[in-house]
Scaffold this motif. Structure first.
Motif, PDB file in Angstrom:
ATOM      1  N   GLU A 170       0.900  -1.417   0.011  1.00 17.61           N
ATOM      2  CA  GLU A 170      -0.040   0.016  -0.096  1.00 17.61           C
ATOM      3  C   GLU A 170       0.804   1.204   0.150  1.00 17.61           C
ATOM      4  O   GLU A 170       0.705   2.236  -0.621  1.00 17.61           O
ATOM      5  CB  GLU A 170      -1.045  -0.053   1.170  1.00 17.61           C
ATOM      6  CG  GLU A 170      -2.048  -0.975   0.990  1.00 17.61           C
ATOM      7  CD  GLU A 170      -3.309  -0.619   2.070  1.00 17.61           C
ATOM      8  OE1 GLU A 170      -3.086   0.388   2.896  1.00 17.61           O
ATOM      9  OE2 GLU A 170      -3.817  -1.732   2.580  1.00 17.61           O
ATOM     10  N   GLU A 171       2.037   1.143   0.794  1.00 19.40           N
ATOM     11  CA  GLU A 171       2.726   2.311   0.888  1.00 19.40           C
ATOM     12  C   GLU A 171       3.564   2.620  -0.505  1.00 19.40           C
ATOM     13  O   GLU A 171       3.730   3.693  -0.936  1.00 19.40           O
ATOM     14  CB  GLU A 171       4.042   2.104   1.957  1.00 19.40           C
ATOM     15  CG  GLU A 171       4.956   3.148   2.334  1.00 19.40           C
ATOM     16  CD  GLU A 171       4.111   4.252   3.090  1.00 19.40           C
ATOM     17  OE1 GLU A 171       4.770   5.535   3.187  1.00 19.40           O
ATOM     18  OE2 GLU A 171       3.123   3.990   3.546  1.00 19.40           O
ATOM     19  N   GLU A 172       3.960   1.390  -1.052  1.00 17.65           N
ATOM     20  CA  GLU A 172       4.494   1.895  -2.584  1.00 17.65           C
ATOM     21  C   GLU A 172       3.593   2.162  -3.617  1.00 17.65           C
ATOM     22  O   GLU A 172       3.876   3.140  -4.360  1.00 17.65           O
ATOM     23  CB  GLU A 172       5.019   0.406  -2.951  1.00 17.65           C
ATOM     24  CG  GLU A 172       6.154  -0.041  -2.366  1.00 17.65           C
ATOM     25  CD  GLU A 172       6.646  -1.670  -2.953  1.00 17.65           C
ATOM     26  OE1 GLU A 172       8.051  -1.484  -3.210  1.00 17.65           O
ATOM     27  OE2 GLU A 172       5.961  -2.466  -2.774  1.00 17.65           O
ATOM     28  N   VAL A 173       2.355   1.654  -3.483  1.00 20.39           N
ATOM     29  CA  VAL A 173       1.230   2.278  -4.286  1.00 20.39           C
ATOM     30  C   VAL A 173       0.969   3.940  -4.253  1.00 20.39           C
ATOM     31  O   VAL A 173       0.835   4.675  -5.090  1.00 20.39           O
ATOM     32  CB  VAL A 173       0.099   1.505  -4.161  1.00 20.39           C
ATOM     33  CG1 VAL A 173      -1.228   2.183  -4.812  1.00 20.39           C
ATOM     34  CG2 VAL A 173      -0.030   0.292  -4.582  1.00 20.39           C
ATOM     35  N   LYS A 174       0.962   4.186  -2.681  1.00 24.43           N
ATOM     36  CA  LYS A 174       0.810   5.580  -2.486  1.00 24.43           C
ATOM     37  C   LYS A 174       1.926   6.302  -3.147  1.00 24.43           C
ATOM     38  O   LYS A 174       1.784   7.522  -3.518  1.00 24.43           O
ATOM     39  CB  LYS A 174       0.674   5.643  -1.002  1.00 24.43           C
ATOM     40  CG  LYS A 174       0.094   6.914  -0.424  1.00 24.43           C
ATOM     41  CD  LYS A 174      -0.390   6.897   0.939  1.00 24.43           C
ATOM     42  CE  LYS A 174       0.875   6.902   1.999  1.00 24.43           C
ATOM     43  NZ  LYS A 174       0.460   7.105   3.355  1.00 24.43           N
ATOM     44  N   LYS A 194      -2.214  -5.146 -12.974  1.00 24.87           N
ATOM     45  CA  LYS A 194      -2.409  -5.778 -11.956  1.00 24.87           C
ATOM     46  C   LYS A 194      -2.402  -4.975 -10.620  1.00 24.87           C
ATOM     47  O   LYS A 194      -3.443  -4.812  -9.892  1.00 24.87           O
ATOM     48  CB  LYS A 194      -1.936  -7.353 -11.837  1.00 24.87           C
ATOM     49  CG  LYS A 194      -2.546  -7.828 -10.424  1.00 24.87           C
ATOM     50  CD  LYS A 194      -1.614  -9.052  -9.994  1.00 24.87           C
ATOM     51  CE  LYS A 194      -2.261  -9.588  -8.809  1.00 24.87           C
ATOM     52  NZ  LYS A 194      -1.126 -10.771  -8.071  1.00 24.87           N
ATOM     53  N   ASN A 195      -1.250  -4.357 -10.389  1.00 22.27           N
ATOM     54  CA  ASN A 195      -1.004  -3.524  -9.172  1.00 22.27           C
ATOM     55  C   ASN A 195      -1.755  -2.164  -9.343  1.00 22.27           C
ATOM     56  O   ASN A 195      -1.926  -1.472  -8.160  1.00 22.27           O
ATOM     57  CB  ASN A 195       0.542  -3.370  -8.952  1.00 22.27           C
ATOM     58  CG  ASN A 195       0.985  -4.561  -8.505  1.00 22.27           C
ATOM     59  OD1 ASN A 195       0.919  -4.893  -7.235  1.00 22.27           O
ATOM     60  ND2 ASN A 195       1.625  -5.261  -9.072  1.00 22.27           N
ATOM     61  N   PHE A 196      -1.871  -1.634 -10.473  1.00 19.55           N
ATOM     62  CA  PHE A 196      -2.543  -0.279 -10.551  1.00 19.55           C
ATOM     63  C   PHE A 196      -3.734  -0.275 -11.761  1.00 19.55           C
ATOM     64  O   PHE A 196      -3.318   0.072 -13.011  1.00 19.55           O
ATOM     65  CB  PHE A 196      -1.400   0.681 -11.220  1.00 19.55           C
ATOM     66  CG  PHE A 196      -0.120   0.778 -10.320  1.00 19.55           C
ATOM     67  CD1 PHE A 196      -0.289   1.584  -9.017  1.00 19.55           C
ATOM     68  CD2 PHE A 196       0.940  -0.091 -10.334  1.00 19.55           C
ATOM     69  CE1 PHE A 196       0.685   1.686  -8.266  1.00 19.55           C
ATOM     70  CE2 PHE A 196       2.196   0.062  -9.420  1.00 19.55           C
ATOM     71  CZ  PHE A 196       1.903   0.822  -8.417  1.00 19.55           C
ATOM     72  N   PRO A 197      -4.643  -0.845 -11.248  1.00 20.36           N
ATOM     73  CA  PRO A 197      -5.694  -1.063 -12.449  1.00 20.36           C
ATOM     74  C   PRO A 197      -6.439   0.042 -13.073  1.00 20.36           C
ATOM     75  O   PRO A 197      -6.838   0.192 -13.852  1.00 20.36           O
ATOM     76  CB  PRO A 197      -6.820  -1.891 -11.581  1.00 20.36           C
ATOM     77  CG  PRO A 197      -6.495  -1.700 -10.119  1.00 20.36           C
ATOM     78  CD  PRO A 197      -5.131  -1.727 -10.010  1.00 20.36           C
ATOM     79  N   ASN A 198      -6.207   1.334 -12.236  1.00 16.74           N
ATOM     80  CA  ASN A 198      -6.671   2.567 -12.755  1.00 16.74           C
ATOM     81  C   ASN A 198      -5.393   3.328 -13.277  1.00 16.74           C
ATOM     82  O   ASN A 198      -5.531   4.669 -13.341  1.00 16.74           O
ATOM     83  CB  ASN A 198      -7.452   3.270 -11.671  1.00 16.74           C
ATOM     84  CG  ASN A 198      -8.487   2.524 -11.272  1.00 16.74           C
ATOM     85  OD1 ASN A 198      -9.339   2.058 -12.096  1.00 16.74           O
ATOM     86  ND2 ASN A 198      -8.836   2.402  -9.844  1.00 16.74           N
ATOM     87  N   PHE A 199      -4.306   2.765 -13.577  1.00 20.27           N
ATOM     88  CA  PHE A 199      -3.045   3.486 -13.996  1.00 20.27           C
ATOM     89  C   PHE A 199      -3.480   4.406 -15.205  1.00 20.27           C
ATOM     90  O   PHE A 199      -3.966   3.985 -16.149  1.00 20.27           O
ATOM     91  CB  PHE A 199      -2.165   2.564 -14.527  1.00 20.27           C
ATOM     92  CG  PHE A 199      -0.513   3.080 -15.011  1.00 20.27           C
ATOM     93  CD1 PHE A 199       0.216   3.846 -14.020  1.00 20.27           C
ATOM     94  CD2 PHE A 199      -0.357   3.168 -16.302  1.00 20.27           C
ATOM     95  CE1 PHE A 199       1.483   4.618 -14.451  1.00 20.27           C
ATOM     96  CE2 PHE A 199       0.664   3.740 -16.790  1.00 20.27           C
ATOM     97  CZ  PHE A 199       1.641   4.288 -15.862  1.00 20.27           C
ATOM     98  N   GLU A 219      -0.671  -3.037 -26.539  1.00 18.04           N
ATOM     99  CA  GLU A 219      -1.874  -3.911 -26.337  1.00 18.04           C
ATOM    100  C   GLU A 219      -2.406  -3.357 -24.832  1.00 18.04           C
ATOM    101  O   GLU A 219      -3.617  -3.581 -24.773  1.00 18.04           O
ATOM    102  CB  GLU A 219      -1.622  -5.413 -26.291  1.00 18.04           C
ATOM    103  CG  GLU A 219      -1.677  -5.845 -27.558  1.00 18.04           C
ATOM    104  CD  GLU A 219      -1.247  -7.614 -27.734  1.00 18.04           C
ATOM    105  OE1 GLU A 219      -0.951  -7.978 -26.559  1.00 18.04           O
ATOM    106  OE2 GLU A 219      -1.099  -8.039 -28.680  1.00 18.04           O
ATOM    107  N   ALA A 220      -1.808  -3.008 -23.945  1.00 22.93           N
ATOM    108  CA  ALA A 220      -2.322  -2.577 -22.715  1.00 22.93           C
ATOM    109  C   ALA A 220      -2.721  -1.055 -22.755  1.00 22.93           C
ATOM    110  O   ALA A 220      -3.021  -0.328 -21.769  1.00 22.93           O
ATOM    111  CB  ALA A 220      -1.431  -2.646 -21.570  1.00 22.93           C
ATOM    112  N   GLY A 221      -2.412  -0.361 -24.100  1.00 22.03           N
ATOM    113  CA  GLY A 221      -2.756   1.015 -24.214  1.00 22.03           C
ATOM    114  C   GLY A 221      -1.734   2.064 -23.770  1.00 22.03           C
ATOM    115  O   GLY A 221      -2.118   3.101 -23.499  1.00 22.03           O
TER     116      GLY A 221
END
Length: 249
Positions: A170-174, A194-199, A219-221
């Motif tokens: 969670e800390e790394e995501v933040k 996967k880790n950042f679905p709203n990237f 392909e991931a846009g």
């Protein structure tokens, strides 16, 4: 402006890595943080493939990961590797790594120079009577199988380890505040989504190494700012340095 770059690989063991030269030259912060990790299959999972290690007289190693997971799994299976087992490795560095597990003897360890199985093939053909076992990752294609079949070698490819997402805390995501992300495999791209679905990429530059990684990113846009290797820049560090020189002007 590029100030902070995430490199999705382990931190270089040597201080002489060109990455450190780039950090110093362009005054950028480099963070080494793999998006993926490799883990062994369990003995139970391995047994479902119905392969007996001792049915084979030679092992083909394409990476140090393969060596680690082969010997780890053999220990878990309580299989004692015979002293006359032969080892065929795609580079000398990988061949020398075998010393971590068995006594190194030149008469039973063979290696290529380019890191490709094609280069090792003539040596394997000279030992045509051997039964070759090839430990592999769950992520692989059939190119090696086709190559060994073409020389009519007795061989078996077996999955001994898998590539999984190295999940972010969670800390790394933040605190995910990078100006550039560098990827080296399609699995790394999968881990990002996967880790950042709203990237949202926005101004974040993205670099990829290898055509498969570039394809997965597109392909991931994602928008690609650096694609390596190229004829002019065969390494990621070379391509990165050129890009930073262009944008930092």
């Amino acid at each position: 402006m590029i100030k902070k770059i995430l490199v999705s690989q382990p931190k270089p063991a040597s201080e002489k890595s060109p990455y450190y030269d780039i950090a110093s030259k362009f005054n950028v912060e480099l963070v080494f943080r793999p998006f993926i990790k490799v883990e062994s299959m369990s003995a139970k999972e391995f047994r479902t493939q119905k392969v007996s290690i001792l049915d084979y007289t030679a092992i083909v190693f394409t990476s140090r990961h393969a060596i680690d997971h082969f010997f780890t799994l053999a220990k878990e299976l309580r299989v004692t590797i015979p002293e006359d087992m032969k080892y065929f490795c795609v580079t000398e560095t990988i061949a020398l790594y075998i010393q971590k597990y068995v006594q190194y003897r030149k008469r039973k360890v063979f290696f290529g120079t380019t890191g490709k199985v094609d280069d090792l093939l003539p040596t394997m053909v000279k030992h045509k009577t051997e039964k070759y076992l090839v430990p592999m990752s769950d992520v692989h294609n059939d190119s090696l199988t086709i190559l060994l079949d073409s020389k009519k070698l007795h061989h078996k490819e077996v999955v001994m380890y898998r590539t999984v997402s190295n999940d972010f805390t969670e800390e790394e995501v933040k605190n995910f505040d990078y100006d550039m992300l560098i990827f080296f495999s399609p699995s790394g791209i999968e881990s990002l989504t996967k880790n950042f679905p709203n990237f949202k990429q926005g101004d974040i530059a993205i670099a990829t190494f290898g055509p498969a990684t570039a394809k997965a990113a597109k392909e991931a846009g994602l928008r690609l700012d650096i694609e390596a290797p190229t004829d002019k820049y065969p390494s990621m560090t070379g391509a990165l340095q050129h890009y930073l020189f262009e944008v930092m002007e």
